[in-house]
Design an enzyme around this catalytic site. Sequence first.
Site, PDB file in Angstrom:
ATOM      1  N   ARG A 112     -31.194 -34.594  49.428  1.00 31.25           N
ATOM      2  CA  ARG A 112     -29.865 -34.792  48.852  1.00 31.25           C
ATOM      3  C   ARG A 112     -28.834 -33.921  49.509  1.00 31.25           C
ATOM      4  O   ARG A 112     -27.653 -33.996  49.153  1.00 31.25           O
ATOM      5  CB  ARG A 112     -29.937 -34.410  47.394  1.00 31.25           C
ATOM      6  CG  ARG A 112     -29.735 -35.536  46.435  1.00 31.25           C
ATOM      7  CD  ARG A 112     -29.748 -34.907  45.076  1.00 31.25           C
ATOM      8  NE  ARG A 112     -29.224 -35.778  44.091  1.00 31.25           N
ATOM      9  CZ  ARG A 112     -29.956 -36.654  43.423  1.00 31.25           C
ATOM     10  NH1 ARG A 112     -31.237 -36.788  43.690  1.00 31.25           N
ATOM     11  NH2 ARG A 112     -29.402 -37.387  42.498  1.00 31.25           N
ATOM     12  N   ARG A 153     -30.014 -40.750  29.128  1.00 26.09           N
ATOM     13  CA  ARG A 153     -30.233 -39.446  29.765  1.00 26.09           C
ATOM     14  C   ARG A 153     -29.071 -38.501  29.477  1.00 26.09           C
ATOM     15  O   ARG A 153     -27.922 -38.922  29.423  1.00 26.09           O
ATOM     16  CB  ARG A 153     -30.376 -39.633  31.282  1.00 26.09           C
ATOM     17  CG  ARG A 153     -31.813 -39.729  31.723  1.00 26.09           C
ATOM     18  CD  ARG A 153     -31.963 -40.192  33.146  1.00 26.09           C
ATOM     19  NE  ARG A 153     -31.108 -39.496  34.108  1.00 26.09           N
ATOM     20  CZ  ARG A 153     -31.128 -39.745  35.414  1.00 26.09           C
ATOM     21  NH1 ARG A 153     -31.961 -40.638  35.907  1.00 26.09           N
ATOM     22  NH2 ARG A 153     -30.324 -39.109  36.236  1.00 26.09           N
ATOM     23  N   ARG A 199     -27.710 -47.600  30.917  1.00 28.95           N
ATOM     24  CA  ARG A 199     -29.080 -47.272  31.307  1.00 28.95           C
ATOM     25  C   ARG A 199     -29.842 -46.658  30.134  1.00 28.95           C
ATOM     26  O   ARG A 199     -29.299 -45.865  29.377  1.00 28.95           O
ATOM     27  CB  ARG A 199     -29.102 -46.281  32.467  1.00 28.95           C
ATOM     28  CG  ARG A 199     -30.542 -45.797  32.724  1.00 28.95           C
ATOM     29  CD  ARG A 199     -30.740 -45.167  34.038  1.00 28.95           C
ATOM     30  NE  ARG A 199     -29.872 -44.026  34.250  1.00 28.95           N
ATOM     31  CZ  ARG A 199     -29.824 -43.365  35.386  1.00 28.95           C
ATOM     32  NH1 ARG A 199     -30.575 -43.761  36.400  1.00 28.95           N
ATOM     33  NH2 ARG A 199     -29.030 -42.350  35.514  1.00 28.95           N
TER      34      ARG A 199
HETATM   35  P1  AP5 Z   1     -31.868 -38.247  39.843  1.00 28.56           P
HETATM   36  O1  AP5 Z   1     -32.811 -38.489  38.755  1.00 28.56           O
HETATM   37  O2  AP5 Z   1     -32.299 -38.484  41.238  1.00 28.56           O
HETATM   38  O3  AP5 Z   1     -30.546 -39.060  39.519  1.00 28.56           O
HETATM   39  P2  AP5 Z   1     -29.470 -39.770  40.478  1.00 28.56           P
HETATM   40  O4  AP5 Z   1     -29.543 -39.672  41.912  1.00 28.56           O
HETATM   41  O5  AP5 Z   1     -28.201 -39.354  39.884  1.00 28.56           O
HETATM   42  O6  AP5 Z   1     -29.851 -41.217  40.366  1.00 28.56           O
HETATM   43  P3  AP5 Z   1     -30.178 -41.974  39.110  1.00 28.56           P
HETATM   44  O7  AP5 Z   1     -31.613 -41.791  38.745  1.00 28.56           O
HETATM   45  O8  AP5 Z   1     -29.144 -41.691  38.066  1.00 28.56           O
HETATM   46  O9  AP5 Z   1     -29.911 -43.458  39.609  1.00 28.56           O
HETATM   47  P4  AP5 Z   1     -30.808 -44.417  40.486  1.00 28.56           P
HETATM   48  O10 AP5 Z   1     -30.159 -44.613  41.798  1.00 28.56           O
HETATM   49  O11 AP5 Z   1     -32.247 -44.019  40.457  1.00 28.56           O
HETATM   50  O12 AP5 Z   1     -30.571 -45.746  39.663  1.00 28.56           O
HETATM   51  P5  AP5 Z   1     -31.510 -46.547  38.643  1.00 28.56           P
HETATM   52  O13 AP5 Z   1     -32.553 -47.278  39.417  1.00 28.56           O
HETATM   53  O14 AP5 Z   1     -31.935 -45.710  37.504  1.00 28.56           O
HETATM   54  O15 AP5 Z   1     -31.313 -36.750  39.749  1.00 28.56           O
HETATM   55  C1  AP5 Z   1     -30.847 -36.218  38.525  1.00 28.56           C
HETATM   56  C2  AP5 Z   1     -30.439 -34.778  38.730  1.00 28.56           C
HETATM   57  O16 AP5 Z   1     -31.587 -33.997  39.144  1.00 28.56           O
HETATM   58  C3  AP5 Z   1     -29.388 -34.530  39.818  1.00 28.56           C
HETATM   59  O17 AP5 Z   1     -28.084 -34.709  39.330  1.00 28.56           O
HETATM   60  C4  AP5 Z   1     -29.711 -33.089  40.209  1.00 28.56           C
HETATM   61  O18 AP5 Z   1     -29.182 -32.181  39.264  1.00 28.56           O
HETATM   62  C5  AP5 Z   1     -31.231 -33.026  40.110  1.00 28.56           C
HETATM   63  N1  AP5 Z   1     -31.879 -33.339  41.390  1.00 28.56           N
HETATM   64  C6  AP5 Z   1     -32.733 -34.369  41.639  1.00 28.56           C
HETATM   65  N2  AP5 Z   1     -33.126 -34.383  42.937  1.00 28.56           N
HETATM   66  C7  AP5 Z   1     -32.509 -33.315  43.503  1.00 28.56           C
HETATM   67  C8  AP5 Z   1     -32.493 -32.790  44.840  1.00 28.56           C
HETATM   68  N3  AP5 Z   1     -33.195 -33.389  45.831  1.00 28.56           N
HETATM   69  N4  AP5 Z   1     -31.739 -31.688  45.070  1.00 28.56           N
HETATM   70  C9  AP5 Z   1     -31.058 -31.100  44.095  1.00 28.56           C
HETATM   71  N5  AP5 Z   1     -31.001 -31.542  42.826  1.00 28.56           N
HETATM   72  C10 AP5 Z   1     -31.727 -32.644  42.526  1.00 28.56           C
HETATM   73  O19 AP5 Z   1     -30.437 -47.616  38.154  1.00 28.56           O
HETATM   74  C11 AP5 Z   1     -29.331 -47.236  37.372  1.00 28.56           C
HETATM   75  C12 AP5 Z   1     -29.071 -48.280  36.245  1.00 28.56           C
HETATM   76  O20 AP5 Z   1     -28.677 -49.514  36.822  1.00 28.56           O
HETATM   77  C13 AP5 Z   1     -30.326 -48.591  35.420  1.00 28.56           C
HETATM   78  O21 AP5 Z   1     -29.947 -48.835  34.101  1.00 28.56           O
HETATM   79  C14 AP5 Z   1     -30.890 -49.841  36.082  1.00 28.56           C
HETATM   80  O22 AP5 Z   1     -31.665 -50.599  35.164  1.00 28.56           O
HETATM   81  C15 AP5 Z   1     -29.612 -50.556  36.517  1.00 28.56           C
HETATM   82  N6  AP5 Z   1     -29.797 -51.326  37.752  1.00 28.56           N
HETATM   83  C16 AP5 Z   1     -30.558 -51.003  38.829  1.00 28.56           C
HETATM   84  N7  AP5 Z   1     -30.428 -51.921  39.794  1.00 28.56           N
HETATM   85  C17 AP5 Z   1     -29.553 -52.847  39.324  1.00 28.56           C
HETATM   86  C18 AP5 Z   1     -28.982 -54.030  39.883  1.00 28.56           C
HETATM   87  N8  AP5 Z   1     -29.300 -54.467  41.120  1.00 28.56           N
HETATM   88  N9  AP5 Z   1     -28.086 -54.704  39.134  1.00 28.56           N
HETATM   89  C19 AP5 Z   1     -27.746 -54.276  37.884  1.00 28.56           C
HETATM   90  N10 AP5 Z   1     -28.249 -53.172  37.305  1.00 28.56           N
HETATM   91  C20 AP5 Z   1     -29.134 -52.456  38.033  1.00 28.56           C
HETATM   92 MG    MG Z   2     -33.322 -42.418  39.539  1.00 26.89          MG
END
Ligand code: AP5
Ligand code: MG
Length: 213
Positions: free
Chosen positions: A88, A160, A127
């Site tokens: 990241r 979340r 979500r």
């Molecule tokens: P993390 O859990 O990685 O969260 P994020 O990157 O913010 O990503 P999300 O999990 O929120 O989204 P996603 O892209 O996985 O989407 P999803 O598939 O769920 O990180 C959380 C925190 O942890 C960070 O803020 C940080 O503090 C820490 N952290 C983690 N890794 C780190 C690192 N490497 N370094 C430092 N800190 C770190 O989909 C989202 C929603 O949309 C869902 O409801 C889903 O059902 C829906 N959806 C998915 N695809 C579609 C589609 N095609 N059409 C319509 N809806 C859809």
């Molecule tokens: Mg995720």
Amino acid sequence: MKIIMLGAPGAGKGTQAKMIAEKYGVPHVSTGDIFRANIKNGTQLGMEAKQYMDKGLLVPDELTVRILLDRVAQEDCKNGYVLDGFPRTIPQAEVLDNALTELGDKIDYAVNVDVPDENIIRRMSGRRACLSCGATYHIEHIPPKKEGVCDACGSELVLRDDDKAETVKNRLDVYHKQTQPLIDFYTEKGVLATVDGTLPMDDVFAAITAILG
Ligand code: AP5
Ligand code: MG
Ligand code: ZN
């Protein structure tokens, strides 16, 4: 096969990573899921990570890198993995790159799931997450069979802590400043592929499998 998922918070990295993991038989490794599991279990690591996560900030590189390198050193990652949420930052990408180079290995694909900021906020409020098994749903787009209950493991689904609108805004800012530069990093390495993440989930997956083969 070693794959990295790139994309803004809520772009669908986790959703697609799980499908890739299943199809290609490699583990899905999400640093966010690892941190959330630790928070749920009340570990020291979880307490430390939560302070950053609840504000929408990144957990410090040093801590995150240690967790990730431990995870990918496990037996089930021998034949590859799909990394979701790591790297990241440029320093995280460099540590991973050096660790792989030492093993004579490399990342095969960095898949960038592209979704504009406007779409993100709407997605996040809908979500619902399972903190037991990491499954993710969307109340409109990808609903569970029974409201509020995980299809996979029967646990309760929750919003979340970091999906509140103002925290999502911070996460998007952090993404643009600290994570987006990875798109150039992996373009220069010749492994970047971008897919349109605004399409329905199955269409995004079809675009990804067309790339991965
Ligand atoms: P993390 O859990 O990685 O969260 P994020 O990157 O913010 O990503 P999300 O999990 O929120 O989204 P996603 O892209 O996985 O989407 P999803 O598939 O769920 O990180 C959380 C925190 O942890 C960070 O803020 C940080 O503090 C820490 N952290 C983690 N890794 C780190 C690192 N490497 N370094 C430092 N800190 C770190 O989909 C989202 C929603 O949309 C869902 O409801 C889903 O059902 C829906 N959806 C998915 N695809 C579609 C589609 N095609 N059409 C319509 N809806 C859809
Ligand atoms: Mg995720
Ligand atoms: Zn579950």
